[in-house]
Design a protein around this motif. Structure first.
Motif, PDB file in Angstrom:
ATOM      1  N   THR A  52      40.044  46.238  61.975  1.00 37.67           N
ATOM      2  CA  THR A  52      40.371  44.832  62.265  1.00 37.67           C
ATOM      3  C   THR A  52      40.696  44.087  60.986  1.00 37.67           C
ATOM      4  OG1 THR A  52      38.067  44.043  62.174  1.00 37.67           O
ATOM      5  CG2 THR A  52      38.897  44.778  64.318  1.00 37.67           C
ATOM      6  N   GLN A  53      39.920  44.346  59.928  1.00 35.90           N
ATOM      7  CA  GLN A  53      40.166  43.662  58.659  1.00 35.90           C
ATOM      8  C   GLN A  53      41.519  44.070  58.070  1.00 35.90           C
ATOM      9  OE1 GLN A  53      37.741  41.204  57.631  1.00 35.90           O
ATOM     10  NE2 GLN A  53      37.284  41.790  59.734  1.00 35.90           N
ATOM     11  N   PHE A  54      41.816  45.340  58.108  1.00 35.74           N
ATOM     12  CA  PHE A  54      43.093  45.806  57.562  1.00 35.74           C
ATOM     13  C   PHE A  54      44.269  45.270  58.385  1.00 35.74           C
ATOM     14  CE2 PHE A  54      41.493  49.860  55.152  1.00 35.74           C
ATOM     15  CZ  PHE A  54      40.787  49.030  54.290  1.00 35.74           C
ATOM     16  N   LYS A  55      44.096  45.136  59.706  1.00 36.64           N
ATOM     17  CA  LYS A  55      45.158  44.548  60.522  1.00 36.64           C
ATOM     18  C   LYS A  55      45.381  43.089  60.122  1.00 36.64           C
ATOM     19  CE  LYS A  55      47.992  43.893  64.066  1.00 36.64           C
ATOM     20  NZ  LYS A  55      48.040  42.438  64.223  1.00 36.64           N
ATOM     21  N   LEU A  56      44.300  42.348  59.854  1.00 34.89           N
ATOM     22  CA  LEU A  56      44.440  40.957  59.410  1.00 34.89           C
ATOM     23  C   LEU A  56      45.138  40.889  58.054  1.00 34.89           C
ATOM     24  CD1 LEU A  56      40.955  39.534  60.476  1.00 34.89           C
ATOM     25  CD2 LEU A  56      43.170  38.959  61.481  1.00 34.89           C
ATOM     26  N   VAL A  57      44.832  41.838  57.161  1.00 31.66           N
ATOM     27  CA  VAL A  57      45.524  41.894  55.869  1.00 31.66           C
ATOM     28  C   VAL A  57      47.020  42.077  56.082  1.00 31.66           C
ATOM     29  CG1 VAL A  57      45.844  43.248  53.759  1.00 31.66           C
ATOM     30  CG2 VAL A  57      43.534  42.714  54.550  1.00 31.66           C
ATOM     31  N   THR A  89      39.426  39.639  52.843  1.00 26.58           N
ATOM     32  CA  THR A  89      39.599  40.435  54.055  1.00 26.58           C
ATOM     33  C   THR A  89      39.743  41.911  53.707  1.00 26.58           C
ATOM     34  OG1 THR A  89      40.742  38.514  54.987  1.00 26.58           O
ATOM     35  CG2 THR A  89      40.881  40.572  56.215  1.00 26.58           C
ATOM     36  N   LEU A  90      40.540  42.207  52.688  1.00 26.72           N
ATOM     37  CA  LEU A  90      40.703  43.588  52.228  1.00 26.72           C
ATOM     38  C   LEU A  90      39.371  44.145  51.737  1.00 26.72           C
ATOM     39  CD1 LEU A  90      42.530  46.006  51.465  1.00 26.72           C
ATOM     40  CD2 LEU A  90      42.944  44.852  49.263  1.00 26.72           C
ATOM     41  N   GLU A  91      38.666  43.347  50.955  1.00 24.84           N
ATOM     42  CA  GLU A  91      37.375  43.789  50.415  1.00 24.84           C
ATOM     43  C   GLU A  91      36.396  44.117  51.537  1.00 24.84           C
ATOM     44  OE1 GLU A  91      33.796  41.405  48.466  1.00 24.84           O
ATOM     45  OE2 GLU A  91      35.455  41.606  47.054  1.00 24.84           O
ATOM     46  N   CYS A  92      36.341  43.244  52.533  1.00 28.01           N
ATOM     47  CA  CYS A  92      35.413  43.474  53.639  1.00 28.01           C
ATOM     48  C   CYS A  92      35.782  44.744  54.390  1.00 28.01           C
ATOM     49  CB  CYS A  92      35.427  42.262  54.577  1.00 28.01           C
ATOM     50  SG  CYS A  92      34.025  42.213  55.704  1.00 28.01           S
ATOM     51  N   GLY A  93      37.078  44.958  54.611  1.00 34.39           N
ATOM     52  CA  GLY A  93      37.507  46.190  55.259  1.00 34.39           C
ATOM     53  C   GLY A  93      37.122  47.422  54.460  1.00 34.39           C
ATOM     54  N   MET A  94      37.267  47.362  53.151  1.00 36.36           N
ATOM     55  CA  MET A  94      36.891  48.501  52.300  1.00 36.36           C
ATOM     56  C   MET A  94      35.395  48.746  52.356  1.00 36.36           C
ATOM     57  SD  MET A  94      39.416  48.357  48.958  1.00 36.36           S
ATOM     58  CE  MET A  94      38.759  46.810  48.304  1.00 36.36           C
ATOM     59  N   ARG A  95      34.607  47.668  52.434  1.00 39.70           N
ATOM     60  CA  ARG A  95      33.158  47.843  52.522  1.00 39.70           C
ATOM     61  C   ARG A  95      32.769  48.512  53.840  1.00 39.70           C
ATOM     62  NH1 ARG A  95      30.235  42.365  51.633  1.00 39.70           N
ATOM     63  NH2 ARG A  95      28.407  43.726  51.644  1.00 39.70           N
ATOM     64  N   PHE A  96      33.398  48.090  54.937  1.00 37.31           N
ATOM     65  CA  PHE A  96      33.118  48.732  56.225  1.00 37.31           C
ATOM     66  C   PHE A  96      33.504  50.213  56.186  1.00 37.31           C
ATOM     67  CE2 PHE A  96      33.763  44.398  58.410  1.00 37.31           C
ATOM     68  CZ  PHE A  96      32.396  44.175  58.507  1.00 37.31           C
ATOM     69  N   CYS A 114      39.508  37.351  67.472  1.00 37.39           N
ATOM     70  CA  CYS A 114      38.946  38.599  67.985  1.00 37.39           C
ATOM     71  C   CYS A 114      37.566  38.843  67.401  1.00 37.39           C
ATOM     72  CB  CYS A 114      39.863  39.773  67.639  1.00 37.39           C
ATOM     73  SG  CYS A 114      39.898  40.142  65.877  1.00 37.39           S
ATOM     74  N   ALA A 115      36.843  39.740  68.043  1.00 43.14           N
ATOM     75  CA  ALA A 115      35.555  40.179  67.508  1.00 43.14           C
ATOM     76  C   ALA A 115      35.789  41.012  66.254  1.00 43.14           C
ATOM     77  CB  ALA A 115      34.817  41.010  68.548  1.00 43.14           C
ATOM     78  N   GLU A 116      34.810  41.006  65.377  1.00 45.43           N
ATOM     79  CA  GLU A 116      34.952  41.721  64.110  1.00 45.43           C
ATOM     80  C   GLU A 116      35.105  43.224  64.326  1.00 45.43           C
ATOM     81  OE1 GLU A 116      33.010  40.658  59.932  1.00 45.43           O
ATOM     82  OE2 GLU A 116      31.579  41.699  61.227  1.00 45.43           O
ATOM     83  N   ASP A 117      34.614  43.727  65.450  1.00 37.16           N
ATOM     84  CA  ASP A 117      34.685  45.164  65.719  1.00 37.16           C
ATOM     85  C   ASP A 117      35.600  45.474  66.903  1.00 37.16           C
ATOM     86  OD1 ASP A 117      33.136  44.052  67.687  1.00 37.16           O
ATOM     87  OD2 ASP A 117      31.508  45.516  67.564  1.00 37.16           O
ATOM     88  N   GLU A 118      36.594  44.624  67.134  1.00 31.89           N
ATOM     89  CA  GLU A 118      37.523  44.814  68.249  1.00 31.89           C
ATOM     90  C   GLU A 118      38.279  46.149  68.107  1.00 31.89           C
ATOM     91  OE1 GLU A 118      39.399  45.054  71.309  1.00 31.89           O
ATOM     92  OE2 GLU A 118      38.401  43.093  71.223  1.00 31.89           O
ATOM     93  N   PRO A 119      38.111  47.059  69.067  1.00 31.15           N
ATOM     94  CA  PRO A 119      38.803  48.356  68.945  1.00 31.15           C
ATOM     95  C   PRO A 119      40.287  48.300  69.314  1.00 31.15           C
ATOM     96  CG  PRO A 119      37.413  48.301  70.905  1.00 31.15           C
ATOM     97  CD  PRO A 119      37.136  47.035  70.170  1.00 31.15           C
ATOM     98  N   ASP A 120      40.697  47.286  70.073  1.00 29.78           N
ATOM     99  CA  ASP A 120      42.090  47.150  70.476  1.00 29.78           C
ATOM    100  C   ASP A 120      42.814  46.271  69.459  1.00 29.78           C
ATOM    101  OD1 ASP A 120      44.542  46.772  71.625  1.00 29.78           O
ATOM    102  OD2 ASP A 120      43.789  46.007  73.545  1.00 29.78           O
ATOM    103  N   LEU A 121      43.524  46.898  68.531  1.00 27.83           N
ATOM    104  CA  LEU A 121      44.154  46.156  67.443  1.00 27.83           C
ATOM    105  C   LEU A 121      45.280  45.243  67.911  1.00 27.83           C
ATOM    106  CD1 LEU A 121      44.229  48.763  64.523  1.00 27.83           C
ATOM    107  CD2 LEU A 121      42.578  46.936  64.969  1.00 27.83           C
TER     108      LEU A 121
END
Length: 366
Positions: free
Chosen positions: A344-349, A312-319, A264-271
């Motif tokens: 998206t990052q938190f869903k991957l986590v 992945t968690l870190e990147c989500g927290m940064r966003f 998926c795209a990094e900013d995919e709104p549809d989880l």
């Protein structure tokens, strides 16, 4: 685009034979300004990469270039010892007339010139698992070649870059200060991070306790930072070494998984479209460990799933931090884009946690 007068003044700092035949913007990078310059004659042209080092991202170009030069000189020696081609398998920095690795123009901007590595391509995404695995071998080999390099002698070009504990504290501070009144709309995301506070320190505690060694790490291990042979699509050279500094091998591994083991795209709104691909994790792990050639310790091997989860968690927290603070760090094209990136990052986590035992079994199988 660089103006012609400034271009000539910059290029005069190097001993380059021939006239300037062309200067064209090059690549799709968002940090440094990059140009392909062709110099020489119509019958004997030579291409080079000219780059302006971002003064916004990198405050100390002398330290950055000291890292790059030291690491690439070390890599050249290792590549020669193994019978490889150092002009093709690592980047080559051209020294200026006065022997420096970069010059400073009249605007106080830092510039450097690299040899152009011909007959290569830089891909923006892995269209096939084979390409993803090829990039894995390249980054694994990077670890192997630098396994004995004294990582603690390198400068930290971006302070606390992968300090996941600090990233967590920054997020909690942003939520508490809440300058735009957005915290109330992201309670679920903040709770997701709070539930994983202790996880943030797993690898850093292992480093502090001596269970994980400090390594030379790339810190931006995306596919587009590997040059592929244009004919065979085999990985040739790891590029963009500006973030090379001391770190953990599992972070380099994990950043690649975060970036590449999903569709998926990094900013995919549809989880519902966001899914961690366990088979791509397997493919990348195989390539990375093949390239690393037993350079990693047993503890480092066991830390690889943690690297994937924590990067992945870190990147989500940064966003999420940037969203709370007003989207001032990551460029956005629409309202809520950084929040979608966080989700998206938190869903991957969450997906990784659901596949945790399988991830550990995959690593143990190689």
């Amino acid at each position: 685009m660089i103006d012609e007068m400034n271009l000539h003044r910059i290029l005069e700092q190097w001993d380059l034979d021939g006239k300037i035949l062309s200067v064209k913007p090059f690549g799709q990078g968002h940090i440094n300004s990059t140009f392909c310059i062709t110099i020489g004659s119509e019958t004997d042209p030579h291409r080079y990469i000219l780059q302006k080092i971002s003064s916004t991202a990198f405050k100390y170009p002398d330290q950055l270039m000291a890292n790059v030069v030291s690491v690439t000189e070390y890599l050249r020696k290792k590549i020669i010892q193994s019978g490889g081609n150092p002009d093709r398998e690592t980047i080559t920095i051209l020294p200026t007339r006065n022997g420096r690795s970069f010059c400073i123009d009249e605007r106080e901007e830092a510039w450097r010139i690299l040899l152009f590595i011909e007959n290569t391509v830089c891909l923006q995404s892995a269209e096939t698992p084979e390409l993803f695995e090829a990039s894995a071998r390249a980054f694994g080999k990077f670890q192997y070649l630098l396994r004995d390099y004294p990582a603690d002698t390198l400068f930290e070009t971006i302070s606390r870059f992968h300090d996941t504990e600090n990233r967590y504290e920054n997020l909690m501070r942003a939520a508490e200060e809440d300058p735009l009144g957005r915290a109330s709309s992201v309670k679920a995301e903040l709770e997701f991070a709070r539930m994983r506070k202790e996880d943030c320190g797993v690898c850093l505690r292992a480093l502090r306790e001596g269970r994980l060694p400090l390594r030379v790490t790339h810190n931006d291990t995306k596919l587009n930072n590997v040059l592929m042979d244009a004919d065979t699509l085999e990985a040739i050279c790891v590029i963009d070494l500006d973030t090379v500094m001391p770190g953990l091998a599992c972070n380099d591994f994990g950043d690649s998984i975060r970036f590449g083991a999903n569709h998926c795209a990094e900013d995919e709104p549809d989880l519902s479209k966001v899914e961690f691909d366990l088979e791509l994790f397997r493919v990348y792990t195989r390539g990375f460990l093949e390239g690393a050639n037993h350079a990693l310790t047993q503890a480092e091997m066991e830390s690889l799933p943690w690297g994937a989860k924590l990067m992945t968690l870190e990147c989500g927290m940064r966003f999420l931090t940037d969203y709370l603070e007003g989207d001032h760090y990551f460029a956005t094209q629409r309202e809520g884009q950084n929040l979608d990136r966080c989700r998206t990052q938190f869903k991957l986590v969450s997906d990784m946690e659901a596949n945790w035992e399988a991830m550990k079994e995959i690593v143990a199988s190689f």
